[in-house]
Design an enzyme around this catalytic site. Structure first.
Site, short mmCIF file in Angstrom:
data_model
loop_
_atom_site.label_atom_id
_atom_site.label_comp_id
_atom_site.label_asym_id
_atom_site.label_seq_id
_atom_site.Cartn_x
_atom_site.Cartn_y
_atom_site.Cartn_z
N ASP A 189 1.95 -0.71 11.95
CA ASP A 189 1.75 -2.06 12.49
C ASP A 189 3.03 -2.90 12.49
O ASP A 189 2.95 -4.12 12.63
CB ASP A 189 0.64 -2.77 11.71
CG ASP A 189 0.97 -2.88 10.22
OD1 ASP A 189 1.93 -2.24 9.77
OD2 ASP A 189 0.23 -3.59 9.51
N GLY B 26 0.83 -1.21 0.00
CA GLY B 26 0.00 0.00 0.00
C GLY B 26 0.86 1.25 0.00
O GLY B 26 1.91 1.28 0.62
N ASP C 108 -0.33 2.15 8.62
CA ASP C 108 -0.92 1.45 9.78
C ASP C 108 -0.08 1.47 11.05
O ASP C 108 -0.59 1.15 12.12
CB ASP C 108 -1.21 -0.01 9.41
CG ASP C 108 -2.34 -0.11 8.41
OD1 ASP C 108 -3.17 0.81 8.36
OD2 ASP C 108 -2.39 -1.11 7.66
N ARG D 128 0.94 -4.92 -6.00
CA ARG D 128 1.01 -6.20 -5.29
C ARG D 128 1.22 -7.26 -6.37
O ARG D 128 0.53 -7.24 -7.39
CB ARG D 128 -0.28 -6.43 -4.51
CG ARG D 128 -0.52 -5.31 -3.49
CD ARG D 128 -1.63 -5.65 -2.53
NE ARG D 128 -2.19 -4.45 -1.91
CZ ARG D 128 -1.79 -3.93 -0.76
NH1 ARG D 128 -0.83 -4.51 -0.06
NH2 ARG D 128 -2.37 -2.86 -0.27
N ASP E 13 4.96 -5.31 5.93
CA ASP E 13 5.48 -6.63 6.29
C ASP E 13 5.48 -7.61 5.12
O ASP E 13 6.38 -8.44 5.00
CB ASP E 13 4.76 -7.21 7.51
CG ASP E 13 3.27 -7.31 7.31
OD1 ASP E 13 2.75 -6.68 6.37
OD2 ASP E 13 2.62 -8.03 8.08
N ARG F 43 -6.74 -2.51 9.51
CA ARG F 43 -7.37 -3.83 9.49
C ARG F 43 -6.97 -4.65 10.71
O ARG F 43 -7.78 -5.35 11.28
CB ARG F 43 -6.97 -4.58 8.21
CG ARG F 43 -8.14 -4.77 7.27
CD ARG F 43 -7.70 -5.29 5.95
NE ARG F 43 -7.01 -4.25 5.20
CZ ARG F 43 -6.04 -4.48 4.30
NH1 ARG F 43 -5.65 -5.70 4.04
NH2 ARG F 43 -5.47 -3.49 3.67
N THR G 193 4.20 2.36 5.70
CA THR G 193 2.80 1.92 5.74
C THR G 193 2.05 2.82 6.73
O THR G 193 2.61 3.16 7.78
CB THR G 193 2.67 0.43 6.14
OG1 THR G 193 1.31 0.13 6.43
CG2 THR G 193 3.50 0.07 7.35
P1 ATP Z 1 0.80 -2.80 3.50
O1 ATP Z 1 1.16 -2.94 4.96
O2 ATP Z 1 0.62 -1.38 3.11
O3 ATP Z 1 -0.28 -3.72 3.04
P2 ATP Z 1 2.72 -4.71 2.51
O4 ATP Z 1 4.13 -4.57 2.10
O5 ATP Z 1 2.45 -5.54 3.75
O6 ATP Z 1 2.14 -3.25 2.67
P3 ATP Z 1 1.54 -6.76 0.82
O7 ATP Z 1 0.53 -6.62 -0.25
O8 ATP Z 1 1.25 -7.66 1.95
O9 ATP Z 1 1.85 -5.26 1.30
O10 ATP Z 1 2.92 -7.24 0.15
C1 ATP Z 1 3.48 -6.57 -0.97
C2 ATP Z 1 4.04 -7.58 -1.93
O11 ATP Z 1 5.10 -8.33 -1.29
C3 ATP Z 1 3.06 -8.65 -2.40
O12 ATP Z 1 2.25 -8.21 -3.46
C4 ATP Z 1 4.01 -9.77 -2.85
O13 ATP Z 1 4.49 -9.52 -4.14
C5 ATP Z 1 5.16 -9.64 -1.84
N1 ATP Z 1 4.95 -10.64 -0.78
C6 ATP Z 1 4.11 -10.59 0.27
N2 ATP Z 1 4.13 -11.72 0.98
C7 ATP Z 1 4.99 -12.55 0.35
C8 ATP Z 1 5.45 -13.89 0.55
N3 ATP Z 1 5.00 -14.61 1.58
N4 ATP Z 1 6.34 -14.38 -0.32
C9 ATP Z 1 6.81 -13.67 -1.36
N5 ATP Z 1 6.41 -12.41 -1.62
C10 ATP Z 1 5.52 -11.85 -0.79
#
Ligand code: ATP
Length: 328
Positions: A135, A16, A133, A77, A108, A177, A131
């Protein structure tokens, strides 16, 4: 600071978007150049890494972005990156460009993806927490959280004006969330009568007791701040449930939604992003890898993937206590 092994650093934003990401990109690019490294921007996070959508960035190409929300590198994503084949494609593109170190700005999920890439291909990488959040454990603040909370407070203030004028009960839903940080702190700053967050189980009956206590004093207007991940229902659901139980209140709902992601970052987020961007590059050049750079008690810290993923950034109990005292 010289590290002859690292010549080209790749930077990208993932997951995000959050206000302040641009300030972090700027800091990474300029710090890299300061240490005589070349810096490349990878577009659309892991999606662009897999497609080879990579551009060279200079000190001037990150001018005039520190004040802008969103991310100039775009974010995405990527499902494919979750597979080993996808990550191999991504790594081959990095190799083709000669990129030998990575800085990711994201949450994360992004950090998890980066961890796999480092484990599988040995590429040094540091993650910057970006992020709204807040979090992530391992840092007191994530980039974007301060701006998002200020945006929520501004909206709550405006809703308060109309709530008071019409004697209305408002349920205001903010983002979060799994995390109640935005709700708790925008709720305290906005003078909410109650704050409902995912981490704390306020029952619906508790909420009704709180609301009906106001009936005795003819209090009809109230602001209730609800985090989207509330276990007893979001703002819309709670409003419906309260209306079914009592016709005393004139109830309205405002879901702030994506409004909270946009806008110019606050001074706090710009400075945080600048400090973390510099520290991410300096960390990599000093040999840090598979870590997230954060700020704890005003000091830069590097924490390993294992110590961050699957650990919860606990909500500050003192803030919850303060919110309860002040909402009587
Ligand atoms: P936010 O907290 O804003 O949601 P985020 O970094 O946690 O940000 P995610 O959509 O969970 O956002 O993860 C971003 C991208 O990281 C995913 O679209 C995916 O490409 C990669 N990713 C997430 N989890 C995994 C995993 N277990 N293995 C490999 N790649 C991953």
């Amino acid at each position: 600071m010289t590290n002859e092994k690292i010549k080209r650093i790749g930077v990208f934003t993932s997951g995000g978007d959050a206000p302040g990401m641009n300030a972090a990109i700027r800091a990474v690019v300029r710090t890299g150049i300061y240490y005589q490294k070349e810096v490349f921007g990878i577009m659309r996070g892991y999606e662009g890494m897999i497609e080879g959508d990579i551009v060279k960035l200079g000190a001037r190409s990150v001018g005039n972005i520190i004040q802008r929300g969103g991310t100039i590198l775009k974010t995405a994503r990527s499902k494919e990156f979750r597979t080993k084949e996808g990550r191999l494609k991504a790594y081959n593109n990095l190799k083709k460009e000669g990129i030998d170190a990575l800085v990711a700005i994201g949450g994360d999920g992004s950090f998890t993806g980066l961890h796999y890439l480092t484990e599988e291909f040995g590429i040094p990488a540091v993650c910057i927490p970006g992020t709204i959040d807040n979090d992530l454990t391992g840092t007191d603040y994530t980039i974007g959280y301060d701006t998002a909370t200020n945006t929520a407070v501004e909206a709550i203030d405006k809703i308060r004006d109309t709530a008071l004028s019409h004697n209305r009960l408002f349920f205001i839903e903010v983002m979060g969330r799994n995390s109640g940080y935005i709700a708790v702190n925008s709720g305290i700053a906005g003078g909410a009568a109650a704050i409902i967050i995912p981490e704390e189980t306020m029952s619906f009956e508790n909420l009704m007791t709180l609301l009906t206590a106001g009936e005795g004093s003819s209090k009809k207007s109230n602001l209730i701040v609800v985090a989207e991940g509330s276990k007893i229902g979001g703002a819309t659901e709670l409003a419906k449930k309260v209306a079914e139980r009592s016709d005393y209140f004139d109830i309205k709902v405002t879901v702030l939604g994506h409004l909270q992601r946009g806008g110019s970052p606050t001074y706090f987020d710009r400075v945080l992003a600048s400090k973390l961007g510099v520290a991410a590059v300096e960390g990599i050049l000093k040999g840090q890898t598979d870590v997230m750079v954060g700020i704890r008690n005003s000091k830069i810290v590097y924490n390993s993937f294992d110590s961050i993923i699957n650990h919860v950034h606990e909500i500050d109990q003192e803030s919850l206590r303060i919110a309860k005292i002040l909402s009587i």
